[in-house]
Design a protein around this motif. Structure first.
Motif, PDB file in Angstrom:
ATOM      1  N   TRP A   1       0.845  -1.210   0.000  1.00 32.60           N
ATOM      2  CA  TRP A   1       0.000   0.000   0.000  1.00 32.60           C
ATOM      3  C   TRP A   1       0.868   1.244   0.000  1.00 32.60           C
ATOM      4  CZ3 TRP A   1      -1.673   2.578   5.022  1.00 32.60           C
ATOM      5  CH2 TRP A   1      -2.578   3.619   4.790  1.00 32.60           C
TER       6      TRP A   1
ATOM      7  N   CYS B   1      -8.686  -0.605  -6.467  1.00 34.10           N
ATOM      8  CA  CYS B   1      -8.188   0.728  -6.090  1.00 34.10           C
ATOM      9  C   CYS B   1      -8.176   1.653  -7.322  1.00 34.10           C
ATOM     10  CB  CYS B   1      -6.792   0.626  -5.488  1.00 34.10           C
ATOM     11  SG  CYS B   1      -6.133   2.271  -5.096  1.00 34.10           S
TER      12      CYS B   1
ATOM     13  N   LEU C   1     -11.767   4.294   0.458  1.00 38.02           N
ATOM     14  CA  LEU C   1     -12.217   3.123   1.229  1.00 38.02           C
ATOM     15  C   LEU C   1     -12.852   2.013   0.382  1.00 38.02           C
ATOM     16  CD1 LEU C   1     -13.549   4.772   4.516  1.00 38.02           C
ATOM     17  CD2 LEU C   1     -11.200   4.284   3.822  1.00 38.02           C
TER      18      LEU C   1
ATOM     19  N   ILE D   1      -6.135   7.933  -1.700  1.00 40.16           N
ATOM     20  CA  ILE D   1      -7.060   9.074  -1.536  1.00 40.16           C
ATOM     21  C   ILE D   1      -8.151   8.766  -0.494  1.00 40.16           C
ATOM     22  CG2 ILE D   1      -6.645  10.034  -3.854  1.00 40.16           C
ATOM     23  CD1 ILE D   1      -9.293   8.607  -4.736  1.00 40.16           C
TER      24      ILE D   1
HETATM   25  S1  SF4 Z   1      -8.969   1.813  -2.741  1.00 39.87           S
HETATM   26 FE1  SF4 Z   1      -9.082   3.895  -1.923  1.00 39.87          FE
HETATM   27  S2  SF4 Z   1      -8.616   3.652   0.268  1.00 39.87           S
HETATM   28 FE2  SF4 Z   1      -7.939   1.783  -0.750  1.00 39.87          FE
HETATM   29  S3  SF4 Z   1      -5.779   2.151  -1.184  1.00 39.87           S
HETATM   30 FE3  SF4 Z   1      -6.950   2.736  -2.996  1.00 39.87          FE
HETATM   31  S4  SF4 Z   1      -7.292   4.935  -2.744  1.00 39.87           S
HETATM   32 FE4  SF4 Z   1      -6.692   4.114  -0.748  1.00 39.87          FE
END
Ligand code: SF4
Ligand code: SF4
Length: 90
Positions: A34, A79, A43, A40
């Motif tokens: 990650w 994501c 979630l 951003i």
């Molecule tokens: S899906 Fe949204 S919360 Fe999850 S890592 Fe990607 S940007 Fe971040």
């Protein structure tokens, strides 16, 4: 068939609340990495993770709980900003 090797019919949950006992992290052959700076905080990954192992702290996602992350890669797939990449390894 003896009582000891009796096989339960598939899909039966014989004890409620037992999922915490099964540390699915041992299944992992790939690991989600990650990138906090790219994230951003939408979630989406939190909602899609089948193991519910991306914790929230004060309404923001924090580092994956690797005791339960099975390395399925769904979080990386969903994501929208590619803040998660899958890498080989535990
Ligand atoms: S899906 Fe949204 S919360 Fe999850 S890592 Fe990607 S940007 Fe971040
Ligand atoms: S790889 Fe799968 S189990 Fe691990 S955090 Fe992502 S969605 Fe959840």
């Amino acid at each position: 068939m003896t009582e000891k090797n009796k096989i339960l019919i598939g899909g039966i949950i014989d004890k409620p609340g037992s999922s915490k006992d099964y540390k699915t992290g041992s299944w992992r052959s790939q690991v989600p990495v990650w990138d906090k700076k790219k994230c951003i905080q939408c979630l989406v990954c939190v909602n899609y993770c089948p193991e519910n192992c991306i914790p929230l702290k004060e309404d923001k996602r924090v580092e994956t709980d690797f005791d339960y992350c099975k390395g399925c890669g769904i979080c990386a797939q969903v994501c929208p900003v590619k803040a998660i990449i899958m890498k080989e390894g535990k």
